[in-house]
Every structure is written in structure tokens, then in C-alpha cells.
Design an enzyme around this catalytic site. Structure first.
Site, PDB file in Angstrom:
ATOM      1  N   ASP A  56      42.576  11.610   2.461  1.00 16.81           N
ATOM      2  CA  ASP A  56      43.791  12.048   3.164  1.00 16.81           C
ATOM      3  C   ASP A  56      44.718  12.871   2.271  1.00 16.81           C
ATOM      4  O   ASP A  56      45.249  13.907   2.688  1.00 16.81           O
ATOM      5  CB  ASP A  56      44.552  10.832   3.706  1.00 16.81           C
ATOM      6  CG  ASP A  56      43.701   9.992   4.635  1.00 16.81           C
ATOM      7  OD1 ASP A  56      43.053  10.564   5.521  1.00 16.81           O
ATOM      8  OD2 ASP A  56      43.676   8.764   4.459  1.00 16.81           O
ATOM      9  N   ARG A  92      24.152   6.874 -15.092  1.00 15.88           N
ATOM     10  CA  ARG A  92      24.173   6.662 -13.641  1.00 15.88           C
ATOM     11  C   ARG A  92      23.501   7.778 -12.860  1.00 15.88           C
ATOM     12  O   ARG A  92      22.758   7.521 -11.910  1.00 15.88           O
ATOM     13  CB  ARG A  92      25.620   6.505 -13.161  1.00 15.88           C
ATOM     14  CG  ARG A  92      26.245   5.184 -13.507  1.00 15.88           C
ATOM     15  CD  ARG A  92      27.699   5.134 -13.058  1.00 15.88           C
ATOM     16  NE  ARG A  92      28.292   3.842 -13.363  1.00 15.88           N
ATOM     17  CZ  ARG A  92      29.579   3.552 -13.195  1.00 15.88           C
ATOM     18  NH1 ARG A  92      30.395   4.476 -12.708  1.00 15.88           N
ATOM     19  NH2 ARG A  92      30.047   2.361 -13.495  1.00 15.88           N
ATOM     20  N   GLU A 121      42.699   9.200  -8.501  1.00 14.91           N
ATOM     21  CA  GLU A 121      41.489   9.848  -7.980  1.00 14.91           C
ATOM     22  C   GLU A 121      41.796  10.984  -7.014  1.00 14.91           C
ATOM     23  O   GLU A 121      40.944  11.829  -6.757  1.00 14.91           O
ATOM     24  CB  GLU A 121      40.585   8.805  -7.308  1.00 14.91           C
ATOM     25  CG  GLU A 121      39.138   9.259  -7.152  1.00 14.91           C
ATOM     26  CD  GLU A 121      38.220   8.161  -6.642  1.00 14.91           C
ATOM     27  OE1 GLU A 121      37.058   8.470  -6.327  1.00 14.91           O
ATOM     28  OE2 GLU A 121      38.653   6.987  -6.549  1.00 14.91           O
ATOM     29  N   SER A 134      38.993   6.600 -15.342  1.00 11.47           N
ATOM     30  CA  SER A 134      39.809   6.424 -14.139  1.00 11.47           C
ATOM     31  C   SER A 134      41.092   5.658 -14.458  1.00 11.47           C
ATOM     32  O   SER A 134      42.135   5.900 -13.846  1.00 11.47           O
ATOM     33  CB  SER A 134      39.006   5.697 -13.051  1.00 11.47           C
ATOM     34  OG  SER A 134      38.463   4.485 -13.551  1.00 11.47           O
ATOM     35  N   LEU A 135      41.020   4.752 -15.417  1.00 13.97           N
ATOM     36  CA  LEU A 135      42.229   4.047 -15.857  1.00 13.97           C
ATOM     37  C   LEU A 135      43.186   5.028 -16.522  1.00 13.97           C
ATOM     38  O   LEU A 135      44.393   5.020 -16.264  1.00 13.97           O
ATOM     39  CB  LEU A 135      41.848   2.925 -16.825  1.00 13.97           C
ATOM     40  CG  LEU A 135      42.979   2.025 -17.320  1.00 13.97           C
ATOM     41  CD1 LEU A 135      43.575   1.229 -16.176  1.00 13.97           C
ATOM     42  CD2 LEU A 135      42.480   1.088 -18.410  1.00 13.97           C
TER      43      LEU A 135
END
Length: 413
Positions: free
Chosen positions: A77, A147, A237, A253-254
Site C-alpha cells: 500500500d 537462500r 521495507e 532489515s533491522l
């Protein structure tokens, strides 16, 4: 933070709300936003909030895909709101897929249980339908490979076998302690989740498949969280602050959430815009039906997921364009979320089509090599008159910069 907010009488917290679109002043900067409050007794419907700045902290875009580790509200969004307002979205094609997410069946969509790499770190291995280990020989670290390598290998085995998942065999972990006691002590939460879905990892193989995990791209910002729309900031993010590059290391991300939020808080008091009335909105309205959401997710998963090709991306773009012609008959949160998902999906597919190379978490089967000569740089998506375009911004490859700076002084580094 919650306690501090509750002690500040000048702060009003509006819960169960969806920010729909920015209201722009005559100079193109922030004047406010439209907000839908989801019926909490005193409010219900859309209203306007006038303000001097907006900070996007709305998370990622995981629900663009059928299976994700992201919560249900991660429908892109904030990114879609920013794009429609004139902000640039950067690096959307770099989406990290977690390789071992529990497969819950063909009809399961949305947030899925993640089986941590730590389970493989304790000795669990990936196996195919005949119990064969298929990561050996693919990468020196085998089941503990990065990953993206593991996710791509699992997807290839799924395509080769026609199966919707592979398996994680963790029945042999635990050593002398025994698998049951080890699982209870080391991974009690994962154990409980698996058992709640009818799989006991102490004795059963865990069905796993890759799922969307983290978006490295988002609203392009500088190192203080500023977008290119005056008064619009982004963090976490929802933002592309430059800390990830083409792939994502877990703890970054932290960094992205905490450091850049604090930086925004540092500069914001001195950068508040003057109060302004919203200018007439000349943007083309276009709300799609809530029912397109499932098909958008299916198209993105099958054509714009772990393994990408030009043909698949072209098919995805054509179908997404067709879905954009499905108008909403009801104006509600479901329709807004579906519209945001479709907006971000189209932008992501366009960027993935444009980048004709393999780099980090973006894998093109028809262009399997990294190409620094032509593709070292960023792809920026901008929207003009309701139409998204992709622009290339050259930049040196970061690993080349690191290598070149190995002998740099502390001051220049």
C-alpha cells in the site's frame, strides 16, 4: 515507544485505518492524505487528514505472491501510494524468496509458516520424492547454501518432477539427545506450527516450497529517508534506502527499520512544510475489483517468482494489463488493496522484464549471467499520467567498489 505516544496528548492514534492516497499541494508536495477508517463505532468511511509531512512505514509487498512469509497487511500500500503521488520506486525486481516455507496445499494463499535455516544448520536436509538429497554438488555448502541458490534449486526440482513442493528431512537431528527432545528444546515454535498442520517433524518429512520473504526495493530515499516528493519520507521495507543491493542479508532489515526511522525523526522537525491546501487532483481514477487479487497472485507466482524468463514476464504483463480493466463495483478496503497489489505487480514485472541479466535475488533463466557492462545500476519505476515507466540509473557494482576500496584510508572509507 507506545508508552511515549500514550503520554503525549497532542498525538492522536487512529487504528484500523488504510491510507488511500496522498493529497498534493500546488507545488507537488505533501498537503495531506485520504484515509479510510474501518468502522470502529465512531468513524467509518473515507476522510481527509491535512498534514505537513507523511512518513511511510507500511512494510513490504509479500501479498503480491500467492505464498509469502509476510502478514496479510503487506499489500504494497505505501509503495503504491508513493508511486501514484510521483515518488520513484527503485529495485523492485530484487525480491528475496525464502526457500523453506511449509507447503499447506494448493488452495492455501497468504502468510505461510517459515521453517528457519537454523533447522538445516542443525543437520536437516532437503530431499526429493525418492528421498534423494539434491543440494549436494549444487553449491559447496549444499543444504546451507545462500537462500537464492536453495530456492532456485528447489523450484527446478519442482518443475522437473511436476510436484508442488519438496521435503525437509529433520528426523535425524538431535544426536544422542534424540529428535523429540531436541525439537522441544531447540525449535518449540516451529514444532508447534508443524504439528498444528498435521506434520510431526520428529517423525515426518516437512513439505516445503519457496515463498516471497523480503522486498529489497521500495520508495527511493536518500540516507535521511527523504523521497523525491517534498514532505514524503519512507522507512523500513516500504523504502529503498540502499542498504540491501541486489540481495538481502537478514539483519539489514533491522538496520533499515531502526536507523532510518531515527534519521527521519532527526531531520523532520526542521523540514516540515508549510500548511497547504490540496490542489485539484488530475490523476486518473482507476479502482479494480477485489476479486482480481487471487489471479494477480497466481500470475506473479507462476511468471514473476523465483525463476523468470522473457516469455513468462511478457505473459504476466499481458494478463496484468487485462486485469486492470476489471473495474470495482464496490469501493472498500478489499478493492483498494487489490488495486495496490496490481499496481505494484505491474511495476515489478516491468522492472524484471527490463533487467536482462541475473543478479542477486533476480534470476533470469534466459540471461543466467551477471552483466556489469550493461546492467550495473538501478531500475527506477515512475508513474506519469497514470502510466508506469522504467528508467535505468547506472551505478558501479558495490562489490567492485568494496574491492577497489580495500586499501582506502579510514577517512575515505
Amino acid at each position: 515507544m507506545v508508552a511515549a505516544v500514550e503520554r503525549a496528548p497532542e498525538i492522536e492514534v487512529v487504528q484500523h485505518a488504510l491510507a488511500v492516497d496522498l493529497l498534493l499541494a500546488a507545488d507537488g508536495g505533501v498537503a495531506g492524505l485520504t484515509l479510510h477508517v474501518m468502522g470502529e463505532g465512531q468513524r467509518d468511511g473515507v476522510g481527509a487528514v491535512l498534514c505537513r509531512s507523511v512518513v511511510l512505514a507500511s512494510g513490504g509487498l509479500g501479498q503480491v505472491f500467492s505464498q509469502t512469509t509476510n502478514p496479510a497487511v503487506s499489500t504494497g500500500d505505501g509503495m503504491a501510494l508513493g508511486l501514484r503521488a510521483g515518488a520513484t520506486l527503485r529495485d523492485l525486481e530484487f525480491v528475496q524468496f525464502h526457500p523453506t516455507v511449509m507447503y499447506l496445499g494448493p488452495d492455501s494463499v497468504g502468510q505461510q509458516p517459515l521453517i528457519s535455516e537454523a533447522v538445516r544448520g542443525e543437520g536437516a536436509v532437503l530431499v526429493g520424492p525418492d528421498g534423494e538429497r539434491f543440494m549436494q554438488g549444487v553449491h559447496p555448502l549444499a543444504d546451507l547454501a545462500p537462500r537464492d541458490v536453495v530456492a532456485k534449486t528447489i523450484m527446478r526440482r519442482m518443475l522437473e518432477t511436476g510436484l508442488p513442493h519438496m521435503w525437509l528431512d529433520a528426523t535425524g537431528i538431535g544426536g544422542d539427545e534424540g529428535a523429540a527432545a531436541f525439537w522441544e528444546r531447540r525449535f518449540p515454535t516451529i514444532l508447534a506450527v508443524c504439528r498444528s498442520h498435521g506434520v510431526d517433524p520428529v517423525t515426518d518429512l516437512i513439505p516445503v516450497a519457496p515463498a516471497c520473504h523480503y522486498a529489497s526495493g521500495g520508495v527511493r530515499t536518500d540516507v535521511w529517508g527523504r523521497s523525491d516528493v517534498p514532505g514524503l519520507y519512507a522507512t523500513g521495507e516500504a523504502a529503498c534506502s540502499g542498504v540491501h543491493g541486489a540481495n538481502r542479508l537478514a539483519s539489514n532489515s533491522l538496520l533499515e527499520g531502526l536507523v532510518f526511522s531515527r534519521r527521519i525523526a532527526t531531520v523532520l522537525p526542521g523540514e516540515l512544510r508549510p500548511w497547504a491546501d490540496p490542489a485539484p487532483d488530475g490523476r486518473t481514477a482507476g479502482l479494480v475489483a477485489a476479486g482480481v487479487r487471487r489471479r494477480v497472485q497466481e500470475v506473479m507466482s507462476s511468471r514473476v517468482g523465483v525463476l523468470r524468463t522473457a516469455a513468462g514476464l511478457d505473459e504476466a504483463t499481458a494478463e496484468l494489463d487485462a486485469l486492470a480493466g476489471t473495474p470495482a463495483d464496490t469501493v472498500d478496503v478489499a478493492a483498494w488493496e487489490a488495486t495496490n497489489l496490481l499496481t505494484i505487480s505491474a511495476a515489478l514485472a516491468d522492472a524484471a522484464t527490463r533487467r536482462e541479466e541475473t543478479r542477486g535475488s533476480h534470476w533470469r533463466e534466459d540471461h543466467p549471467e551477471r552483466d556489469d557492462a550493461d546492467w550495473a545500476g538501478h531500475l527506477d519505476v515512475v508513474m506519469r499520467d497514470g502510466v508506469g515507466t522504467v528508467e535505468f540509473d547506472p551505478a558501479p557494482a558495490s562489490d567492485a567498489l568494496v574491492a577497489a576500496g580495500a586499501g582506502a584510508t579510514e577517512e575515505t572509507a
